[in-house]
Design a protein around this motif. Structure first.
Motif, PDB file in Angstrom:
ATOM      1  N   ILE A 132       1.531   1.215   4.640  1.00  0.00           N
ATOM      2  CA  ILE A 132       1.108   0.283   5.352  1.00  0.00           C
ATOM      3  C   ILE A 132       0.788   0.745   6.657  1.00  0.00           C
ATOM      4  CG2 ILE A 132       2.230  -1.614   3.766  1.00  0.00           C
ATOM      5  CD1 ILE A 132       3.925  -2.235   6.040  1.00  0.00           C
ATOM      6  N   THR A 133       1.378   1.720   7.046  1.00  0.00           N
ATOM      7  CA  THR A 133       1.107   2.349   8.471  1.00  0.00           C
ATOM      8  C   THR A 133      -0.214   2.999   8.690  1.00  0.00           C
ATOM      9  OG1 THR A 133       2.238   4.364   8.209  1.00  0.00           O
ATOM     10  CG2 THR A 133       3.760   2.655   9.056  1.00  0.00           C
ATOM     11  N   ALA A 134      -0.748   3.547   7.657  1.00  0.00           N
ATOM     12  CA  ALA A 134      -2.109   4.051   7.400  1.00  0.00           C
ATOM     13  C   ALA A 134      -3.251   3.242   7.239  1.00  0.00           C
ATOM     14  CB  ALA A 134      -1.923   5.141   6.531  1.00  0.00           C
ATOM     15  N   LEU A 135      -3.001   1.881   7.138  1.00  0.00           N
ATOM     16  CA  LEU A 135      -4.268   1.113   6.829  1.00  0.00           C
ATOM     17  C   LEU A 135      -5.042   1.021   8.273  1.00  0.00           C
ATOM     18  CD1 LEU A 135      -2.681  -1.736   4.667  1.00  0.00           C
ATOM     19  CD2 LEU A 135      -4.153  -0.137   3.939  1.00  0.00           C
ATOM     20  N   PRO A 136      -6.449   0.738   8.263  1.00  0.00           N
ATOM     21  CA  PRO A 136      -6.975   0.898   9.750  1.00  0.00           C
ATOM     22  C   PRO A 136      -6.732  -0.226  10.381  1.00  0.00           C
ATOM     23  CG  PRO A 136      -8.528   0.397   7.671  1.00  0.00           C
ATOM     24  CD  PRO A 136      -6.992   0.709   6.998  1.00  0.00           C
ATOM     25  N   SER A 137      -6.266  -1.444   9.797  1.00  0.00           N
ATOM     26  CA  SER A 137      -5.977  -2.660  10.638  1.00  0.00           C
ATOM     27  C   SER A 137      -5.296  -3.550  10.215  1.00  0.00           C
ATOM     28  CB  SER A 137      -7.337  -3.234  10.984  1.00  0.00           C
ATOM     29  OG  SER A 137      -7.842  -3.757   9.920  1.00  0.00           O
ATOM     30  N   SER A 138      -4.678  -4.741  10.742  1.00  0.00           N
ATOM     31  CA  SER A 138      -4.115  -5.703  10.208  1.00  0.00           C
ATOM     32  C   SER A 138      -4.992  -6.425   9.188  1.00  0.00           C
ATOM     33  CB  SER A 138      -3.537  -6.736  11.157  1.00  0.00           C
ATOM     34  OG  SER A 138      -2.718  -6.051  12.261  1.00  0.00           O
ATOM     35  N   ARG A 139      -4.341  -7.156   8.223  1.00  0.00           N
ATOM     36  CA  ARG A 139      -5.392  -7.645   7.141  1.00  0.00           C
ATOM     37  C   ARG A 139      -4.522  -8.586   6.349  1.00  0.00           C
ATOM     38  NH1 ARG A 139      -7.871  -3.138   4.281  1.00  0.00           N
ATOM     39  NH2 ARG A 139      -8.193  -4.444   2.498  1.00  0.00           N
ATOM     40  N   PHE A 140      -5.350  -9.319   5.516  1.00  0.00           N
ATOM     41  CA  PHE A 140      -4.930 -10.409   4.572  1.00  0.00           C
ATOM     42  C   PHE A 140      -5.726 -10.078   3.379  1.00  0.00           C
ATOM     43  CE2 PHE A 140      -5.365 -14.521   2.536  1.00  0.00           C
ATOM     44  CZ  PHE A 140      -3.772 -14.662   2.204  1.00  0.00           C
ATOM     45  N   ASP A 141      -4.948  -9.902   2.293  1.00  0.00           N
ATOM     46  CA  ASP A 141      -5.739  -9.633   0.794  1.00  0.00           C
ATOM     47  C   ASP A 141      -5.129 -10.934  -0.131  1.00  0.00           C
ATOM     48  OD1 ASP A 141      -6.868  -6.930   1.295  1.00  0.00           O
ATOM     49  OD2 ASP A 141      -4.759  -6.647   1.866  1.00  0.00           O
ATOM     50  N   ILE A 142      -5.990 -11.415  -0.907  1.00  0.00           N
ATOM     51  CA  ILE A 142      -5.781 -12.213  -2.174  1.00  0.00           C
ATOM     52  C   ILE A 142      -6.858 -11.970  -3.079  1.00  0.00           C
ATOM     53  CG2 ILE A 142      -7.200 -13.920  -1.050  1.00  0.00           C
ATOM     54  CD1 ILE A 142      -5.222 -16.030  -2.360  1.00  0.00           C
ATOM     55  N   ALA A 143      -6.085 -12.021  -4.480  1.00  0.00           N
ATOM     56  CA  ALA A 143      -6.669 -11.427  -5.502  1.00  0.00           C
ATOM     57  C   ALA A 143      -6.344 -11.969  -6.658  1.00  0.00           C
ATOM     58  CB  ALA A 143      -6.713  -9.773  -5.879  1.00  0.00           C
ATOM     59  N   LEU A 144      -7.006 -12.473  -7.811  1.00  0.00           N
ATOM     60  CA  LEU A 144      -6.682 -12.713  -9.099  1.00  0.00           C
ATOM     61  C   LEU A 144      -7.134 -11.736 -10.237  1.00  0.00           C
ATOM     62  CD1 LEU A 144      -5.248 -14.857 -10.555  1.00  0.00           C
ATOM     63  CD2 LEU A 144      -7.607 -16.247 -10.672  1.00  0.00           C
ATOM     64  N   GLY A 186     -11.143 -10.333  -5.632  1.00  0.00           N
ATOM     65  CA  GLY A 186     -10.438 -10.372  -4.543  1.00  0.00           C
ATOM     66  C   GLY A 186     -11.082 -10.532  -2.998  1.00  0.00           C
ATOM     67  N   ILE A 187     -10.798 -11.030  -2.058  1.00  0.00           N
ATOM     68  CA  ILE A 187     -11.409 -10.851  -0.875  1.00  0.00           C
ATOM     69  C   ILE A 187     -10.131 -10.720   0.293  1.00  0.00           C
ATOM     70  CG2 ILE A 187     -10.495 -13.477  -0.473  1.00  0.00           C
ATOM     71  CD1 ILE A 187     -13.087 -13.796   1.137  1.00  0.00           C
ATOM     72  N   SER A 188     -10.545  -9.831   1.323  1.00  0.00           N
ATOM     73  CA  SER A 188      -9.645  -9.341   2.372  1.00  0.00           C
ATOM     74  C   SER A 188     -10.230  -9.613   3.599  1.00  0.00           C
ATOM     75  CB  SER A 188      -9.826  -7.669   2.209  1.00  0.00           C
ATOM     76  OG  SER A 188      -9.039  -7.171   0.908  1.00  0.00           O
TER      77      SER A 188
END
Length: 419
Positions: A60-72, A414-416
């Motif tokens: 998670i340190t390598a993700l480009p930014s803070s984020r919220f993900d939700i998927a089904l 999903g949406i992020s």
């Protein structure tokens, strides 16, 4: 013959509790549309918060930014149970309908700190098998010849608060305690001795069971586009499963079962040195053999109960590629292969958990609606596979056969939101 069929059905129910909707054995092969479209490879390829926390908390340190993900994920799981004894043979399909697995993740990065924080909620497994009675299928024939309709259900949700630390610019470490809640039901319940009428009690009147474990991982990025990762997820230890059942006279008879989620070891590599491309591969080991119920011997106890399922530990190989087609559109394809934990000669014991497929293909894409809103979708197909072997009562019976078949299709959306 009646004892044979009763014994056969007891084995059938044996896998009812631990079975999972889309399984490499017992495990979901990926989490969310982004990871599923990469074939489940994520240990060294962090593309979204959900899969990063699920497979390797350090990434998670390598993700480009803070984020919220939700998927089904919506699954169509097609299971077929066929059996034969001298003079009778038939096949029954499960009337389970569609299943849904959620995935939610939030990751927060502090640009002034080496720490990154996250929390995830995952549907790590969900299973519903509902075989109707069939007069031509020995295992699902109406009593007293068979056991009639067979029902089994399992749902597992996992919450994973996550902390990752950037040791250097290239090296990260992450840890995540895991908290689980599981619902499991089976009718009949063969892990206890049958009632005096020869039938196994039900295992449906129960409550949710809680469990926990821990996961830790490391992640390393080179300056040449090579990424390496490793993570270990401990067994997930659950409370003993208990159900309020009854004996042949309708009097109270509690039934119990010890159950764990197996330990998983993940090793991964990825390469991003080719412009617009990302290639990823994971190698995964799942320790079923050390897991209660799953790894216990597949046999009858002297009292007529089932000792275990006899599953083998398995290796999984997951591969995926992503191509950044435009500034807004990324397309992906993935493939995974896993060893089958269910041996042919033990197919009979896994009739209510026919998680037997081995080859999974996936396609997916993500589209940036804005600079901070991303829509993702994927399609997953597990190719039909089957195992078959003799019935047991209590040993293998000549001239008999049980065949388990499975094919799965899944759609993921999903949406992020990046912030």
């Amino acid at each position: 013959m009646g004892r044979l069929l009763c014994a056969a059905m007891s084995f059938v129910a044996a896998l009812a509790l631990p079975a999972v909707a889309n399984a490499q054995g017992f495990l979901v092969p990926g989490i969310g549309p982004v990871n599923q479209s990469m074939g489940g490879a994520a240990t060294a390829a962090p593309l979204d918060g959900v899969s990063a926390m699920y497979y390797n908390p350090a990434t998670i340190t390598a993700l480009p930014s803070s984020r919220f993900d939700i998927a089904l994920e919506v699954l169509s799981n097609r299971n077929e149970l066929a059996s034969s004894v001298p003079g009778l043979a038939g096949s029954t399909g499960s009337k389970a309908g569609m299943a849904a697995l959620p995935a939610i993740g939030a990751v927060w990065q502090d640009q002034e700190s080496p720490f990154t924080y996250g929390i995830g909620l995952f549907g790590t497994g969900g299973f519903l098998v509902n075989f109707p009675a069939s007069p031509t299928n020995p295992l699902t024939a109406p009593p007293p010849l068979g056991m009639g309709n067979l029902y089994a259900e399992l749902t597992i949700l996992q919450v994973a608060p996550t902390l990752a630390f950037k040791v250097t610019d290239n090296l990260s470490f992450g840890v995540s305690p895991t908290f689980n809640v599981a619902t499991a039901r089976a009718d009949p319940f063969p892990f206890v001795a049958p009632n005096t009428d020869g039938r196994y009690p039900r295992g449906t009147a129960n409550r949710n069971r809680w469990g926990g474990g821990i996961q830790a991982g490391v992640y390393y990025e080179t300056d040449m586009g090579l990424h390496l990762g490793a993570a270990v997820k401990s067994p997930q230890w659950f409370e003993t499963f208990e159900a309020n059942s009854t004996d042949a006279l309708g009097l109270p008879r509690p039934v119990t079962l010890d159950f764990e989620y197996p330990m998983i070891v993940n090793l991964g590599a990825a390469y991003s040195g080719l412009e617009d491309f990302l290639f990823a591969v994971d190698v995964r080991w799942v320790d079923y053999e050390s897991t209660p119920t799953f790894g216990d011997p597949a046999r009858f106890n002297p009292d007529g109960s089932i000792a275990g399922l006899g599953w083998k530990s398995t290796w999984v190989v997951a591969t995926g590629v992503q191509y950044q087609a435009t500034d807004r559109l990324a397309v992906r394809a993935g493939y995974s292969w896993n060893q089958n934990p269910i041996s042919d000669n033990r197919a009979f014991f896994s009739a209510l958990a026919p998680a037997v497929y081995q080859h999974i293909f996936s396609l997916g894409l993500s589209y940036n609606l804005t600079d901070c809103v991303i829509l993702s979708a994927a399609w997953v197909h597990a190719f039909e596979n089957s195992v078959s072997g003799p019935l047991y009562a209590p040993g293998p019976l000549p001239g008999t056969n049980v065949k388990l078949s499975q094919e799965v299709d899944g759609g993921l959306f999903g949406i992020s939101v990046l912030f």
